[in-house]
Design an enzyme around this catalytic site. Structure first.
Site, PDB file in Angstrom:
ATOM      1  N   GLU A   1       1.355   3.264  -2.419  1.00  0.00           N
ATOM      2  CA  GLU A   1       2.683   3.620  -3.541  1.00  0.00           C
ATOM      3  C   GLU A   1       2.833   4.261  -3.807  1.00  0.00           C
ATOM      4  OE1 GLU A   1       0.520   0.998  -3.348  1.00  0.00           O
ATOM      5  OE2 GLU A   1       1.470  -1.346  -2.639  1.00  0.00           O
TER       6      GLU A   1
ATOM      7  N   GLY B   1       1.170  -1.227   0.463  1.00  0.00           N
ATOM      8  CA  GLY B   1       0.448   0.383   0.511  1.00  0.00           C
ATOM      9  C   GLY B   1       0.854   1.291   0.360  1.00  0.00           C
TER      10      GLY B   1
ATOM     11  N   ARG C   1     -23.122 -13.409   6.571  1.00  0.00           N
ATOM     12  CA  ARG C   1     -24.505 -12.978   5.669  1.00  0.00           C
ATOM     13  C   ARG C   1     -25.095 -12.554   6.171  1.00  0.00           C
ATOM     14  NH1 ARG C   1     -24.313 -18.889   3.575  1.00  0.00           N
ATOM     15  NH2 ARG C   1     -23.275 -18.492   5.399  1.00  0.00           N
TER      16      ARG C   1
ATOM     17  N   GLY D   1      -2.661   6.779  -5.816  1.00  0.00           N
ATOM     18  CA  GLY D   1      -3.503   7.849  -6.641  1.00  0.00           C
ATOM     19  C   GLY D   1      -2.799   9.378  -7.421  1.00  0.00           C
ATOM     20  N   LYS D   2      -1.198   9.203  -6.687  1.00  0.00           N
ATOM     21  CA  LYS D   2      -0.580   9.797  -8.044  1.00  0.00           C
ATOM     22  C   LYS D   2      -0.974   9.729  -9.290  1.00  0.00           C
ATOM     23  CE  LYS D   2       2.758  12.171  -9.899  1.00  0.00           C
ATOM     24  NZ  LYS D   2       4.456  12.221  -9.922  1.00  0.00           N
TER      25      LYS D   2
ATOM     26  N   THR E   1      -3.682   7.279   8.988  1.00  0.00           N
ATOM     27  CA  THR E   1      -3.863   7.072  10.470  1.00  0.00           C
ATOM     28  C   THR E   1      -2.717   8.154  10.757  1.00  0.00           C
ATOM     29  OG1 THR E   1      -1.949   5.365  10.213  1.00  0.00           O
ATOM     30  CG2 THR E   1      -3.861   4.661  10.382  1.00  0.00           C
TER      31      THR E   1
ATOM     32  N   PRO F   1       3.837   6.738  11.866  1.00  0.00           N
ATOM     33  CA  PRO F   1       5.031   6.532  10.761  1.00  0.00           C
ATOM     34  C   PRO F   1       4.921   4.756  10.107  1.00  0.00           C
ATOM     35  CG  PRO F   1       5.977   6.314  13.247  1.00  0.00           C
ATOM     36  CD  PRO F   1       4.352   6.575  12.767  1.00  0.00           C
TER      37      PRO F   1
ATOM     38  N   GLN G   1      -5.302   0.109  -1.256  1.00  0.00           N
ATOM     39  CA  GLN G   1      -4.011  -1.225  -1.147  1.00  0.00           C
ATOM     40  C   GLN G   1      -3.151  -1.849  -2.125  1.00  0.00           C
ATOM     41  OE1 GLN G   1      -7.750  -1.787   0.263  1.00  0.00           O
ATOM     42  NE2 GLN G   1      -6.803   0.108   1.553  1.00  0.00           N
TER      43      GLN G   1
ATOM     44  N   GLY H   1      -5.507   6.130   1.588  1.00  0.00           N
ATOM     45  CA  GLY H   1      -5.859   7.451   1.722  1.00  0.00           C
ATOM     46  C   GLY H   1      -4.834   7.489   0.521  1.00  0.00           C
ATOM     47  N   HIS H   2      -5.220   7.775  -0.995  1.00  0.00           N
ATOM     48  CA  HIS H   2      -4.853   8.145  -1.915  1.00  0.00           C
ATOM     49  C   HIS H   2      -4.589   9.904  -1.614  1.00  0.00           C
ATOM     50  CE1 HIS H   2      -6.555   4.770  -3.619  1.00  0.00           C
ATOM     51  NE2 HIS H   2      -4.874   4.706  -2.657  1.00  0.00           N
TER      52      HIS H   2
ATOM     53  N   GLY I   1       8.478  13.148  -8.164  1.00  0.00           N
ATOM     54  CA  GLY I   1       8.094  13.904  -6.705  1.00  0.00           C
ATOM     55  C   GLY I   1       6.720  13.934  -6.965  1.00  0.00           C
TER      56      GLY I   1
HETATM   57  P1  GDP Z   1      -1.658   5.936  -2.436  1.00  0.00           P
HETATM   58  O1  GDP Z   1      -2.260   5.387  -1.283  1.00  0.00           O
HETATM   59  O2  GDP Z   1      -0.615   4.836  -2.984  1.00  0.00           O
HETATM   60  O3  GDP Z   1      -2.130   6.193  -3.110  1.00  0.00           O
HETATM   61  O4  GDP Z   1       0.020   6.180  -1.891  1.00  0.00           O
HETATM   62  P2  GDP Z   1      -0.055   7.746  -0.773  1.00  0.00           P
HETATM   63  O5  GDP Z   1      -0.654   8.927  -1.836  1.00  0.00           O
HETATM   64  O6  GDP Z   1      -0.806   7.207   0.344  1.00  0.00           O
HETATM   65  O7  GDP Z   1       1.200   7.438  -0.430  1.00  0.00           O
HETATM   66  C1  GDP Z   1       2.195   8.299  -0.920  1.00  0.00           C
HETATM   67  C2  GDP Z   1       2.848   9.856  -1.335  1.00  0.00           C
HETATM   68  O8  GDP Z   1       3.930  10.045  -1.522  1.00  0.00           O
HETATM   69  C3  GDP Z   1       2.236  10.991  -1.095  1.00  0.00           C
HETATM   70  O9  GDP Z   1       1.813  11.886  -0.156  1.00  0.00           O
HETATM   71  C4  GDP Z   1       2.012  11.070  -2.517  1.00  0.00           C
HETATM   72  O10 GDP Z   1       1.797  12.793  -2.401  1.00  0.00           O
HETATM   73  C5  GDP Z   1       3.644  11.123  -2.710  1.00  0.00           C
HETATM   74  N1  GDP Z   1       4.129  10.545  -4.175  1.00  0.00           N
HETATM   75  C6  GDP Z   1       3.277  10.204  -5.082  1.00  0.00           C
HETATM   76  N2  GDP Z   1       4.616  10.198  -5.767  1.00  0.00           N
HETATM   77  C7  GDP Z   1       5.910  10.670  -5.446  1.00  0.00           C
HETATM   78  C8  GDP Z   1       6.924  11.053  -6.025  1.00  0.00           C
HETATM   79  O11 GDP Z   1       7.141  10.564  -6.718  1.00  0.00           O
HETATM   80  N3  GDP Z   1       7.490  11.477  -5.084  1.00  0.00           N
HETATM   81  C9  GDP Z   1       8.055  11.987  -3.859  1.00  0.00           C
HETATM   82  N4  GDP Z   1       8.690  12.364  -3.552  1.00  0.00           N
HETATM   83  N5  GDP Z   1       6.693  11.884  -3.630  1.00  0.00           N
HETATM   84  C10 GDP Z   1       4.962  11.143  -4.067  1.00  0.00           C
HETATM   85  P1  IMO Z   2      -3.615   2.821   0.443  1.00  0.00           P
HETATM   86  O1  IMO Z   2      -5.237   2.405   0.065  1.00  0.00           O
HETATM   87  C1  IMO Z   2      -0.882   1.135   3.860  1.00  0.00           C
HETATM   88  C2  IMO Z   2      -3.154  -1.842   6.224  1.00  0.00           C
HETATM   89  C3  IMO Z   2      -3.036  -1.158   8.048  1.00  0.00           C
HETATM   90  C4  IMO Z   2      -2.772  -2.802   8.478  1.00  0.00           C
HETATM   91  C5  IMO Z   2      -3.569  -3.649   7.571  1.00  0.00           C
HETATM   92  C6  IMO Z   2      -5.050  -4.574   7.348  1.00  0.00           C
HETATM   93  O2  IMO Z   2      -3.151   3.891   1.280  1.00  0.00           O
HETATM   94  O3  IMO Z   2      -2.573   2.268  -0.053  1.00  0.00           O
HETATM   95  P2  IMO Z   2      -7.313  -3.301   7.545  1.00  0.00           P
HETATM   96  O4  IMO Z   2      -7.605  -1.373   8.255  1.00  0.00           O
HETATM   97  O5  IMO Z   2      -7.150  -2.791   6.354  1.00  0.00           O
HETATM   98  O6  IMO Z   2      -8.332  -3.869   8.424  1.00  0.00           O
HETATM   99  O7  IMO Z   2      -5.771  -2.826   8.100  1.00  0.00           O
HETATM  100  O8  IMO Z   2      -3.723  -2.880   5.833  1.00  0.00           O
HETATM  101  N1  IMO Z   2      -3.748  -1.001   5.260  1.00  0.00           N
HETATM  102  C7  IMO Z   2      -2.978  -0.205   4.597  1.00  0.00           C
HETATM  103  N2  IMO Z   2      -1.273  -0.150   4.913  1.00  0.00           N
HETATM  104  N3  IMO Z   2      -1.721   1.271   2.791  1.00  0.00           N
HETATM  105  C8  IMO Z   2      -3.191   1.195   2.641  1.00  0.00           C
HETATM  106  O9  IMO Z   2      -4.057   1.687   2.042  1.00  0.00           O
HETATM  107  C9  IMO Z   2      -3.556   0.639   3.551  1.00  0.00           C
HETATM  108  N4  IMO Z   2      -4.821  -0.301   4.272  1.00  0.00           N
HETATM  109  C10 IMO Z   2      -4.956  -0.716   4.758  1.00  0.00           C
HETATM  110  O10 IMO Z   2      -1.738  -0.545   8.268  1.00  0.00           O
HETATM  111  O11 IMO Z   2      -1.387  -3.399   8.557  1.00  0.00           O
HETATM  112 MG    MG Z   3      -2.571   5.496   0.601  1.00  0.00          MG
END
Ligand code: GDP
Ligand code: IMO
Ligand code: MG
Length: 454
Positions: free
Chosen positions: A14, A12, A143, A17-18, A301, A304, A224, A40-41, A415
């Site tokens: 990764e 997750g 169910r 969203g971007k 959440t 870290p 995820q 959380g994207h 970025g």
């Molecule tokens: P998602 O859950 O897969 O959509 O990823 P998240 O949004 O939770 O976490 C990715 C974080 O990395 C976000 O804060 C993005 O703004 C940031 N991000 C995405 N692509 C890049 C990148 O290429 N470089 C940097 N420095 N940040 C990035």
């Molecule tokens: P995105 O879409 C990273 C993790 C939780 C926990 C496990 C189970 O932003 O990539 P849950 O609340 O789903 O029952 O928790 O999965 N987890 C994620 N980790 N990114 C996520 O979503 C996550 N959604 C759940 O931290 O380890």
């Molecule tokens: Mg996320």
């Protein structure tokens, strides 16, 4: 016709969203099929930052319709807040969001059960988001769940909630120190949420299929990541849904043949939030540097994130279980600081080489990664817009990730901002397709797209 899925290849976060935001203007519809507010994207553009939880990131692109499928679980209160917040931020959601009326509802008692399970010493603590995801899927599979469509009738909701409590979940709540909710009062409250959500809900499988038949293009947005998939991830340290691309057909209620290609999103290194095996984790200065440079704190959440090196064994597993066609490598700029960058190319376990990801979490916990140490580039990459702008060592690093996953690198993100990306494949960006058609399938005919009416 070219409908593409964008899925997480790791644990997750990764940068799905971007990548979805980057691609979404080439599509008419962006659809999510699983998960809930645990996602959380984050998307950044024009100095603004958006955090999407329930709603597909594609909503941020004008003219794109966002769909949430039956396989998702929804917290109506959180969803309404998210809609309101986006509208306040200038994003029109009304008339552009369609939610399956078959999606299941998350109630406060699901969150309470989630918290109780996390705090109960005799149950393995996963470090969940505590948003009730697991318990909501549990009641669905048992169910006794309540779907959005059920909210229309107070008596149906009351009876279902009572059945839910009587099916043993009430006893669990009692044991966790919670007083049992009043089924009638809760039913009335959620009936009202259902009324407010009603304009957004409907038969999305039918609607989506009709639009695709007309030539609309759909981007399927995963939440995820592969390693959190309930069937194929590091079970039990997973979420409770099918995060892999194959899950989108049942999750959205469409035929699997509508999917033309799958892009896996991988960070250039690895992170994980919550408990569970993570062989390449670095509890070292290098891990700290990754965390600080990548701002690795959860979007949902604020926790870290655990940080480590790229794991080629896990990535190969992700490529297999998703049938990846191409990959997007994100947060590449984070690696600019390193003199040398280890990449895990194999696991060793009690003196043996393990070619593939073991199914036993305790074995994954014990494996020793075999690292190949690649030279770093120590050069800022955040301004790169073409592959040729990258230093030779950076290109070598990408080649190695490509060979480990067996997939072409289609996008490199350097970025957080929308324009901070390198689009590597000409074929990928040609007028009528986003990824090449699979062998044996005709290339898309370039059918003019009729905008779906909402
Ligand atoms: P998602 O859950 O897969 O959509 O990823 P998240 O949004 O939770 O976490 C990715 C974080 O990395 C976000 O804060 C993005 O703004 C940031 N991000 C995405 N692509 C890049 C990148 O290429 N470089 C940097 N420095 N940040 C990035
Ligand atoms: P995105 O879409 C990273 C993790 C939780 C926990 C496990 C189970 O932003 O990539 P849950 O609340 O789903 O029952 O928790 O999965 N987890 C994620 N980790 N990114 C996520 O979503 C996550 N959604 C759940 O931290 O380890
Ligand atoms: Mg996320």
């Amino acid at each position: 016709m070219s409908n593409i899925a964008v899925v997480g290849g790791q644990w997750g976060d990764e940068g799905k969203g971007k990548i979805v935001d980057l691609l979404a203007d080439k599509f008419d519809i962006v659809a999510r099929w699983q998960g809930g507010p645990n996602a959380g994207h984050t998307v950044r553009f024009e100095g603004k930052v958006f955090a999407l939880h329930h709603i597909p990131s594609g909503i941020l692109r004008e003219g794109v319709i966002a769909v949430i499928g039956s396989g998702a679980v929804l917290d109506p209160v959180a969803l309404l807040q998210e809609i309101e917040k986006l509208e306040q931020e200038g994003i029109k959601v009304r008339g552009r969001l369609r939610v399956s009326h078959r999606a299941h509802v998350i109630f406060p008692l699901h969150r309470e059960l989630d918290r109780w399970a996390e705090e109960n010493p005799s149950i393995v603590s996963l470090g969940t988001t505590r948003l009730g995801i697991g318990p909501a899927y549990m009641t669905k599979m048992a169910r006794v769940g309540v779907r959005l469509v059920d909210l229309g009738e107070v008596e149906t909701v009351r009876a279902k909630l009572q059945a839910f409590l009587d099916a043993g979940f009430g006893e669990l709540l009692r044991r966790s120190g919670h007083s049992l909710p009043d089924a009638q009062a809760l039913a009335e409250e959620y009936h009202e949420h259902g009324r407010v959500l009603a304009p957004f809900t409907g038969d999305t499988p039918l609607w989506l299929t009709e639009r695709m038949k007309e030539g609309a293009r759909v981007l399927f947005e995963g939440a995820q990541g592969a390693m959190l998939d309930v069937d194929h991830g590091t079970y039990p340290f997973v979420t409770s849904s099918s995060t892999v691309a194959g899950g989108l057909a049942p999750g959205l209620g469409i035929g699997p043949r509508w999917l033309d290609g799958v892009i896996g999103v991988f960070k250039a290194y690895s992170t994980r939030v919550g408990a569970g095996p993570f062989p390449t984790e670095q509890r070292t200065e290098a891990g700290e540097i990754l965390r600080e440079r990548g701002r690795e704190y959860g979007t949902t959440t604020g926790r870290p994130r655990r940080c480590g090196w790229f794991d080629g064994v896990a990535a190969r597993h992700a490529a297999t279980i998703n049938g990846l066609d191409a990959i997007a490598v994100t947060l590449f700029d984070v690696l600019d600081a390193f003199e040398e960058i280890p990449v895990c190319v194999a696991y060793r376990y009690r003196g043996m080489d393990l070619p593939d990801l073991p199914a036993e979490p305790w074995v994954i916990d014990e494996v020793e990664p075999t690292y190949e140490v690649l030279p770093g580039w120590r050069h800022p990459t955040s301004g790169a817009r073409r592959i040729g702008d990258l230093p030779a060592a950076a290109r070598r690093y990408l080649d190695r990730i490509s060979s480990l996953t067996g997939c072409e690198v289609a996008i490199v993100s350097v970025g957080g901002d929308r324009e901070q990306a390198i689009l590597c494949s000409d074929r990928l960006w040609s007028a009528n397709m986003v990824v090449p058609a699979r062998a044996g399938r005709a290339a898309p005919a370039g059918t003019p797209v009729r905008r779906a009416d909402t």
